[in-house]
Motif scaffolding. Structure first.
Motif, PDB file in Angstrom:
ATOM      1  N   HIS A 253       1.040  -1.237  -0.014  1.00 50.28           N
ATOM      2  CA  HIS A 253       0.044   0.011   0.096  1.00 50.28           C
ATOM      3  C   HIS A 253       0.898   1.189   0.140  1.00 50.28           C
ATOM      4  CE1 HIS A 253       0.201   1.358   4.488  1.00 50.28           C
ATOM      5  NE2 HIS A 253       0.227  -0.174   4.525  1.00 50.28           N
ATOM      6  N   ASP A 265       5.966   1.750   6.784  1.00 47.07           N
ATOM      7  CA  ASP A 265       4.623   1.429   6.430  1.00 47.07           C
ATOM      8  C   ASP A 265       3.939   2.408   5.369  1.00 47.07           C
ATOM      9  OD1 ASP A 265       2.017   0.533   7.072  1.00 47.07           O
ATOM     10  OD2 ASP A 265       1.727   1.348   8.778  1.00 47.07           O
ATOM     11  N   GLU A 297      -5.188   1.918   2.403  1.00 45.92           N
ATOM     12  CA  GLU A 297      -5.240   0.736   3.231  1.00 45.92           C
ATOM     13  C   GLU A 297      -5.540   1.162   4.556  1.00 45.92           C
ATOM     14  OE1 GLU A 297      -2.984  -2.139   6.086  1.00 45.92           O
ATOM     15  OE2 GLU A 297      -2.930  -0.018   5.694  1.00 45.92           O
ATOM     16  N   GLU A 298      -4.960   2.224   5.110  1.00 47.17           N
ATOM     17  CA  GLU A 298      -4.914   2.672   6.473  1.00 47.17           C
ATOM     18  C   GLU A 298      -6.343   3.170   7.016  1.00 47.17           C
ATOM     19  OE1 GLU A 298      -2.567   2.002   8.294  1.00 47.17           O
ATOM     20  OE2 GLU A 298      -0.607   2.522   7.349  1.00 47.17           O
ATOM     21  N   GLY A 300      -8.748   1.007   6.290  1.00 49.13           N
ATOM     22  CA  GLY A 300      -9.397  -0.298   6.281  1.00 49.13           C
ATOM     23  C   GLY A 300      -9.560  -0.955   4.945  1.00 49.13           C
ATOM     24  N   ASP A 326       4.123  -5.592   3.362  1.00 51.00           N
ATOM     25  CA  ASP A 326       3.654  -4.343   4.202  1.00 51.00           C
ATOM     26  C   ASP A 326       4.582  -4.230   5.464  1.00 51.00           C
ATOM     27  OD1 ASP A 326       2.579  -2.402   5.510  1.00 51.00           O
ATOM     28  OD2 ASP A 326       0.363  -3.193   5.412  1.00 51.00           O
ATOM     29  N   MET A 327       5.555  -3.465   5.340  1.00 51.40           N
ATOM     30  CA  MET A 327       6.437  -3.272   6.415  1.00 51.40           C
ATOM     31  C   MET A 327       7.434  -4.168   6.454  1.00 51.40           C
ATOM     32  SD  MET A 327       3.943  -2.310   9.480  1.00 51.40           S
ATOM     33  CE  MET A 327       4.884  -1.646  10.836  1.00 51.40           C
ATOM     34  N   LEU A 375      -3.043 -13.315  10.702  1.00 53.79           N
ATOM     35  CA  LEU A 375      -3.251 -12.049  10.900  1.00 53.79           C
ATOM     36  C   LEU A 375      -3.908 -11.248   9.732  1.00 53.79           C
ATOM     37  CD1 LEU A 375      -2.515  -9.802  13.486  1.00 53.79           C
ATOM     38  CD2 LEU A 375      -0.958  -8.982  11.613  1.00 53.79           C
ATOM     39  N   ARG A 377      -5.252  -7.136   8.789  1.00 53.70           N
ATOM     40  CA  ARG A 377      -4.586  -6.124   9.059  1.00 53.70           C
ATOM     41  C   ARG A 377      -4.020  -5.390   8.052  1.00 53.70           C
ATOM     42  NH1 ARG A 377      -2.625  -5.335  14.972  1.00 53.70           N
ATOM     43  NH2 ARG A 377      -1.962  -3.166  14.140  1.00 53.70           N
ATOM     44  N   ILE A 394       5.825  -9.639   6.476  1.00 55.31           N
ATOM     45  CA  ILE A 394       5.901  -8.297   7.350  1.00 55.31           C
ATOM     46  C   ILE A 394       7.113  -9.116   8.533  1.00 55.31           C
ATOM     47  CG2 ILE A 394       4.090  -9.212   8.967  1.00 55.31           C
ATOM     48  CD1 ILE A 394       3.487  -6.188   9.306  1.00 55.31           C
ATOM     49  N   VAL A 398       6.261  -5.583  15.255  1.00 59.32           N
ATOM     50  CA  VAL A 398       6.635  -4.429  14.517  1.00 59.32           C
ATOM     51  C   VAL A 398       7.396  -3.510  15.151  1.00 59.32           C
ATOM     52  CG1 VAL A 398       4.640  -4.487  12.895  1.00 59.32           C
ATOM     53  CG2 VAL A 398       4.495  -3.253  15.119  1.00 59.32           C
ATOM     54  N   TYR A 402       6.037   2.275  14.382  1.00 57.66           N
ATOM     55  CA  TYR A 402       5.052   1.909  13.764  1.00 57.66           C
ATOM     56  C   TYR A 402       3.854   3.122  13.865  1.00 57.66           C
ATOM     57  CZ  TYR A 402       0.459  -0.248  13.105  1.00 57.66           C
ATOM     58  OH  TYR A 402      -0.789  -0.717  12.519  1.00 57.66           O
ATOM     59  N   HIS A 403       3.579   3.685  12.866  1.00 53.37           N
ATOM     60  CA  HIS A 403       2.472   4.752  12.777  1.00 53.37           C
ATOM     61  C   HIS A 403       2.842   6.033  13.479  1.00 53.37           C
ATOM     62  CE1 HIS A 403      -1.260   2.247  11.534  1.00 53.37           C
ATOM     63  NE2 HIS A 403      -0.474   2.250  10.469  1.00 53.37           N
ATOM     64  N   VAL A 458       2.240  -9.305  17.517  1.00 50.05           N
ATOM     65  CA  VAL A 458       2.711  -8.583  16.071  1.00 50.05           C
ATOM     66  C   VAL A 458       3.084  -7.110  16.627  1.00 50.05           C
ATOM     67  CG1 VAL A 458       0.553  -7.755  15.261  1.00 50.05           C
ATOM     68  CG2 VAL A 458       2.486  -7.861  13.565  1.00 50.05           C
TER      69      VAL A 458
HETATM   70  N1  BES Z   1       1.170  -2.006   8.119  1.00 50.18           N
HETATM   71  C1  BES Z   1       0.063  -2.222   9.023  1.00 50.18           C
HETATM   72  C2  BES Z   1      -0.377  -3.503   9.138  1.00 50.18           C
HETATM   73  C3  BES Z   1       0.123  -4.025  10.665  1.00 50.18           C
HETATM   74  C4  BES Z   1       0.473  -3.284  11.514  1.00 50.18           C
HETATM   75  C5  BES Z   1       0.043  -5.387  10.639  1.00 50.18           C
HETATM   76  C6  BES Z   1       1.034  -3.817  12.694  1.00 50.18           C
HETATM   77  C7  BES Z   1       0.581  -5.962  11.834  1.00 50.18           C
HETATM   78  C8  BES Z   1       0.894  -5.169  13.049  1.00 50.18           C
HETATM   79  C9  BES Z   1      -1.187  -1.744   8.381  1.00 50.18           C
HETATM   80  O1  BES Z   1      -0.619  -0.494   7.249  1.00 50.18           O
HETATM   81  C10 BES Z   1      -2.090  -0.920   9.522  1.00 50.18           C
HETATM   82  O2  BES Z   1      -1.674  -0.300  10.133  1.00 50.18           O
HETATM   83  N2  BES Z   1      -3.213  -1.446   9.315  1.00 50.18           N
HETATM   84  C11 BES Z   1      -4.359  -1.017  10.151  1.00 50.18           C
HETATM   85  C12 BES Z   1      -5.670  -1.884   9.697  1.00 50.18           C
HETATM   86  C13 BES Z   1      -6.818  -0.942   9.710  1.00 50.18           C
HETATM   87  C14 BES Z   1      -7.007   0.316   9.348  1.00 50.18           C
HETATM   88  C15 BES Z   1      -8.106  -2.132   9.178  1.00 50.18           C
HETATM   89  C16 BES Z   1      -3.942  -1.507  11.645  1.00 50.18           C
HETATM   90  O3  BES Z   1      -3.753  -2.588  11.836  1.00 50.18           O
HETATM   91  O4  BES Z   1      -4.316  -1.034  12.547  1.00 50.18           O
END
Ligand code: BES
Ligand code: ZN
Length: 459
Positions: A253, A265, A297-298, A300, A326-327, A375, A377, A394, A398, A402-403, A458
């Motif tokens: 994404h 990410d 993606e972020e 949902g 992803d990551m 998983l 997400r 991944i 993480v 992250y974020h 994770v």
């Molecule tokens: N890259 C993450 C996915 C992720 C993060 C997987 C941490 C495992 C651990 C992805 O971009 C993400 O943050 N996804 C959201 C999904 C949500 C918006 C449906 C999440 O996990 O909060």
């Protein structure tokens, strides 16, 4: 924890991968050296420097869906695909933001200081409250018609709850929390005014309703703002004389969280998609490869869900594998796990063709089989939902960035990028290379390896 190459299981007459696909084995069983020669067609050409430079460019500006930052990223990705001569499309789709002007929830003259759901409908309704519990489908009686549904949070999604009561004619939703955690929750699709209140307030109302009717007013004024986000699709067609008719998709994404640089990410995943495209355009293949980057993606998995929803069924039937990255470059991700913590997550926690190929590729190249786990997400979800074998690659757990605004290029590891892209590249190449005519008819099958399920937290 993980198995060594010496434990590779090779069956004499054929191999049944967990996908259920039988690899007819008319040649001698592949050995590590033969497999490595094929792998080298792809992995020797992977440049972590290229990937690093992509991440540097993309992470210089946040790429929140629907913003100019996303468009800047999309233009870059598109121009890269086009410069490779790929048939490239930018697929727009709508996303919605909501701007709240006013919210009021009054019950029997008391202002509950409620919060409007994101995506609440606008309107000013005054009606009796009806306690509908958790608003599970099939439990709601007809007397909610023309009234405001009092709902407890939990068990099913907000959107499902709202849909369930609206289907029975409710004109508003007052939802109370299922923990002592305030009133900041709730999502809807604009159907009716929907307001969140605290658990204590909700339980109070449930009691009050036992003594007779209670009237509430919900007044919500909310503006729906439509924006545009994108999926970038680049098709690499096989040689016409050697076309299996199958398709492999490789995705990541391109959007980031608001104001996040999103280096890992998921500029990291995008960088690998671009790098594998750069290599595969110069490599003979007999199977179509679609390189995909998803927006939203972020929010949902909105972009990947849209992408899958607009595919003709004939395409869905031809997609044999989806690889999602992803990551895949977080220097501080993965703790002390082997392969930098690389893991393959599937939606149902079952092995499939993608994980089989990923585990055997990593065994051949690094002597370690990547484990798998369960998983969602990320964007492998909508592909799984239509029956396509898919997995998320991944590093887990993480990284601490992250974020966060610290998800920057400084925390990217070139070694991790190289390794993850090599494993995915070699695994995908097992399907698309011309000497494996088609999955069902493959004569040179990848060695099947043992690899383990891991229930690894994770984050
Ligand atoms: N890259 C993450 C996915 C992720 C993060 C997987 C941490 C495992 C651990 C992805 O971009 C993400 O943050 N996804 C959201 C999904 C949500 C918006 C449906 C999440 O996990 O909060
Ligand atoms: Zn992500």
């Amino acid at each position: 924890m993980f198995r060594r190459k010496s434990m590779i299981t090779v069956l004499a007459t054929g191999m049944l991968l967990s996908s259920g696909v039988v690899y007819a084995q008319t040649n001698s069983a592949p050995n590590a050296q033969a497999a490595t020669a094929f792998d080298n067609n792809v992995i020797k050409k992977i440049s972590a420097d290229n990937m690093y430079n992509t991440i540097k460019y993309l992470s210089a500006v946040p790429r929140e869906a629907g913003t100019e930052g996303e468009v800047r990223g999309v233009e870059y990705i598109e121009s890269q695909f086009k410069s490779l001569g790929l048939e490239t499309r930018r697929i727009p789709f709508p996303i919605y933001d909501y701007k709240l002007n006013h919210v009021l929830a009054v019950v029997d003259g008391v202002d509950f200081k409620g919060r409007a759901f994101s995506g609440s409908g606008s309107g000013n309704v005054t009606a009796e409250l009806v306690d509908v519990g958790k608003a599970l489908a099939g439990t709601i009686t007809d007397d909610v018609k023309g009234k405001i549904a009092l709902i407890e949070r939990g068990d099913i999604t907000f959107v499902e709850k709202v849909a369930n009561v609206v289907a029975k004619g409710a004109v508003g939703v007052l939802m109370y929390n299922n923990s002592a955690n305030g009133n900041n929750f709730g999502q809807a699709n604009g159907e009716v005014p929907a307001v969140a209140i605290t658990q204590a307030q909700g339980k109070g109302l449930v009691e009050k309703l036992k003594n007779g009717p209670v009237t509430a007013t919900l007044d919500v004024d909310i503006q729906k703002i439509e924006k545009t986000s994108y999926v970038v699709e680049a098709k690499l067609k096989p040689n016409k004389n050697k076309d299996t008719g199958q398709i492999v998709t490789i995705g990541a994404h391109h959007d980031s969280v608001p104001n996040g640089p999103g280096a890992n990410d998921d500029a990291s995943g995008v960088s690998a998609v671009l790098e594998l495209a750069r290599i595969l355009v110069k490599t003979p293949i007999d199977t179509e490869v679609r390189f995909l980057t998803f927006g939203s993606e972020e929010r949902g998995m909105v972009g990947s869900s849209f992408y899958v929803s607009q595919l003709p069924q004939s395409d869905i039937d031809r997609i044999v594998a989806h690889f999602q990255m992803d990551m895949i470059g977080g220097a501080e991700a993965g703790e002390d796990h082997p392969l930098g913590g690389l893991i393959m997550y599937t939606i149902n926690g079952q092995k499939n063709l993608v994980t089989d190929l990923g585990a055997s590729a990593s065994s051949r190249m690094y002597d370690v089989a990547v484990p798998y786990g369960q998983l969602g997400r990320s964007d492998h979800q909508p592909f799984h939902d239509v029956g396509i074998p898919s997995a998320l690659f991944i590093h887990s757990p993480v990284e601490p960035q992250y974020h966060k605004p610290t998800d920057t290029i400084e925390h990217i590891s070139k070694e991790k990028l190289q390794q993850a892209a090599s494993i995915v590249g070699a695994a995908a190449y097992q399907i698309v290379r011309p000497d494996t005519p088609a999955l069902e008819r493959a004569r040179v099958a990848p060695a099947l390896v043992d690899y383990d399920f891991e229930n690894r937290p994770v984050d």
